[in-house]
Design an enzyme around this catalytic site. Structure first.
Site, short mmCIF file in Angstrom:
data_model
loop_
_atom_site.label_atom_id
_atom_site.label_comp_id
_atom_site.label_asym_id
_atom_site.label_seq_id
_atom_site.Cartn_x
_atom_site.Cartn_y
_atom_site.Cartn_z
N ARG A 152 0.84 -1.21 0.00
CA ARG A 152 0.00 0.00 0.00
C ARG A 152 0.87 1.26 0.00
NH1 ARG A 152 -4.09 -0.15 4.64
NH2 ARG A 152 -4.73 1.79 3.65
N SER A 187 -17.46 6.50 4.29
CA SER A 187 -18.71 5.77 4.57
C SER A 187 -19.27 6.17 5.94
CB SER A 187 -18.46 4.26 4.51
OG SER A 187 -17.42 3.91 5.41
N GLY A 206 -16.21 11.67 0.87
CA GLY A 206 -15.65 10.36 0.52
C GLY A 206 -15.41 9.42 1.68
N CYS A 223 11.12 1.77 21.41
CA CYS A 223 11.22 3.11 22.01
C CYS A 223 10.18 4.10 21.48
CB CYS A 223 12.63 3.69 21.80
SG CYS A 223 12.94 4.26 20.13
N ASN A 248 -20.58 12.44 -1.54
CA ASN A 248 -20.41 10.98 -1.60
C ASN A 248 -21.41 10.45 -2.62
OD1 ASN A 248 -20.37 8.14 -0.98
ND2 ASN A 248 -19.50 8.67 1.00
N CYS A 300 17.28 3.29 18.23
CA CYS A 300 17.66 2.21 19.16
C CYS A 300 17.86 0.87 18.46
CB CYS A 300 16.62 2.08 20.27
SG CYS A 300 15.13 1.22 19.74
N CYS A 321 8.84 2.65 16.18
CA CYS A 321 9.65 1.62 16.84
C CYS A 321 8.83 0.90 17.91
CB CYS A 321 10.88 2.28 17.47
SG CYS A 321 11.91 1.06 18.33
N CYS A 365 14.60 0.79 13.83
CA CYS A 365 14.63 2.14 14.39
C CYS A 365 16.01 2.77 14.25
CB CYS A 365 14.24 2.06 15.87
SG CYS A 365 14.31 3.64 16.71
N HIS A 374 -5.59 8.48 11.30
CA HIS A 374 -5.27 7.04 11.31
C HIS A 374 -3.80 6.76 11.01
CE1 HIS A 374 -9.80 5.91 10.63
NE2 HIS A 374 -9.54 6.35 11.84
P1 OAD Z 1 -14.77 3.37 3.07
O1 OAD Z 1 -14.26 2.42 2.06
O2 OAD Z 1 -15.50 2.83 4.24
O3 OAD Z 1 -15.76 4.40 2.35
C1 OAD Z 1 -15.40 5.05 1.17
C2 OAD Z 1 -16.54 5.97 0.78
O4 OAD Z 1 -16.12 6.69 -0.35
C3 OAD Z 1 -17.84 5.25 0.41
O5 OAD Z 1 -18.92 5.83 1.15
C4 OAD Z 1 -18.00 5.54 -1.08
O6 OAD Z 1 -19.35 5.71 -1.47
C5 OAD Z 1 -17.22 6.82 -1.23
N1 OAD Z 1 -16.66 7.06 -2.57
C6 OAD Z 1 -16.30 6.16 -3.51
N2 OAD Z 1 -15.82 6.78 -4.60
C7 OAD Z 1 -15.85 8.11 -4.33
C8 OAD Z 1 -15.48 9.29 -5.05
N3 OAD Z 1 -14.95 9.23 -6.28
N4 OAD Z 1 -15.67 10.49 -4.46
C9 OAD Z 1 -16.20 10.57 -3.21
N5 OAD Z 1 -16.58 9.50 -2.49
C10 OAD Z 1 -16.41 8.29 -3.05
O7 OAD Z 1 -13.55 4.31 3.49
P2 OAD Z 1 -13.43 5.24 4.78
O8 OAD Z 1 -14.74 5.82 5.14
O9 OAD Z 1 -12.30 6.14 4.54
O10 OAD Z 1 -9.38 2.59 8.89
O11 OAD Z 1 -13.03 4.17 5.88
C11 OAD Z 1 -12.77 4.59 7.18
C12 OAD Z 1 -11.72 3.73 7.79
O12 OAD Z 1 -12.10 2.35 7.68
C13 OAD Z 1 -10.36 3.78 7.08
O13 OAD Z 1 -9.59 4.88 7.50
C14 OAD Z 1 -9.74 2.49 7.49
C15 OAD Z 1 -10.91 1.58 7.29
O14 OAD Z 1 -10.92 0.41 8.04
C16 OAD Z 1 -8.33 1.91 9.36
O15 OAD Z 1 -7.66 1.17 8.67
C17 OAD Z 1 -8.07 2.16 10.81
#
Ligand code: OAD
Length: 251
Positions: free
Chosen positions: A75, A196, A194, A136, A220, A157, A133, A154, A125
């Site tokens: 990623r 969910s 953007g 430390c 969205n 350390c 690390c 690290c 996030h």
């Molecule tokens: P999600 O994958 O849950 O949601 C992505 C959102 O983007 C959805 O509601 C889509 O409808 C919308 N979307 C798709 N294409 C788009 C576009 N071109 N323009 C605007 N919106 C669009 O992703 P997040 O809400 O970011 O956390 O997820 C939240 C967290 O869940 C992430 O930070 C990650 C994940 O688990 C961790 O890893 C801790």
């Protein structure tokens, strides 16, 4: 732009955004979808192909650090190869207009907001570009992708380091969250782009702003739990929605 939002609603939102001195923005993976990075919960999303409990928890890392690092390293490479989209750039322009009254809070770990030029950014996030690390707690940037073989060690350390991201079951960086909460509590206009809006506590920022009297706009293509609370929901992609809000003509 599709959906039932009225031209009057959009005009109102534009006017409010133009006049607002305090603006808070929350972004999620959808904004980076326009840079070619996958979201999590859409049909092509990462959580459709991978199990979060095997890759994004402290237990998963304790059980199989090589596998977890391989996933984060891939990623990291994808994030480095991606380019900020017009949507990222429009948020840089909004920051320049608003100055100190602006804060961009992102759940994204790809670093694209900073690469676009955003400076007032809080990464809730963590970041794919850094490691932390295990011994430390020193945070440090990863080498460029072509020179990086996980795991990193690290520089202070010599301990093994983990990805500097927040995993399920972990707390958010306290200072970052307090800063985000403060901005959403005092925002006159809050934009949620953007995401969910299902992962807490980030998801609660939009609700907080709304409860404190902000004008809440969601961008969205899909409905979210926040849609019912938003004054305006733009059912379109991030670039199209931000162009409409900021009065930039679509190409
Ligand atoms: P999600 O994958 O849950 O949601 C992505 C959102 O983007 C959805 O509601 C889509 O409808 C919308 N979307 C798709 N294409 C788009 C576009 N071109 N323009 C605007 N919106 C669009 O992703 P997040 O809400 O970011 O956390 O997820 C939240 C967290 O869940 C992430 O930070 C990650 C994940 O688990 C961790 O890893 C801790």
């Amino acid at each position: 732009m599709t959906g039932g939002e009225s031209a009057r609603g959009l005009d109102d939102a534009r006017r409010r955004l133009e006049r607002a001195r305090r603006v808070a923005v929350l972004t999620g993976a959808g904004i980076s979808a326009e840079s070619g990075l996958p979201t999590f919960r859409d049909p092509q999303g990462l959580w459709q192909r991978f199990r979060p409990e095997e890759l994004a928890t402290p237990q998963a890392y304790a059980h199989d650090p090589e596998r977890v690092w391989a996933w984060y390293a891939s990623r990291y490479r994808a994030a480095c190869a991606a380019r900020p989209s017009r949507a990222h750039e429009l948020l840089v322009e909004l920051e320049r207009e608003k100055g100190e009254g602006f804060l961009l809070v992102t759940q994204n770990v790809d670093g694209l907001h900073a690469r676009a030029g955003s400076r007032r950014v809080v990464e809730l996030h963590g970041s794919l570009h850094r490691a932390r690390c295990e011994r430390c707690a020193e945070r440090f940037p990863l080498p460029p992708p072509e020179a990086f073989t996980p795991p990193p060690y690290c520089p202070r350390c010599g301990g093994r380091a983990r990805p500097d991201v927040v995993w399920f079951g972990e707390l958010l960086p306290a200072e970052a969250y307090l800063q985000a909460e403060e901005a959403f509590r005092h925002a006159e206009v809050a934009l949620v782009v953007g995401t969910s809006a299902v992962v807490e506590p980030a998801a609660s920022l939009g609700r907080l702003a709304r409860a404190c009297g902000a004008y809440l706009v969601e961008v969205n293509p899909q409905q979210t739990p926040l849609s019912a609370l938003a004054h305006l929901s733009l059912r379109c992609g991030a670039t199209e929605g931000l162009q409409a809000l900021l009065g930039e003509d679509c190409p």
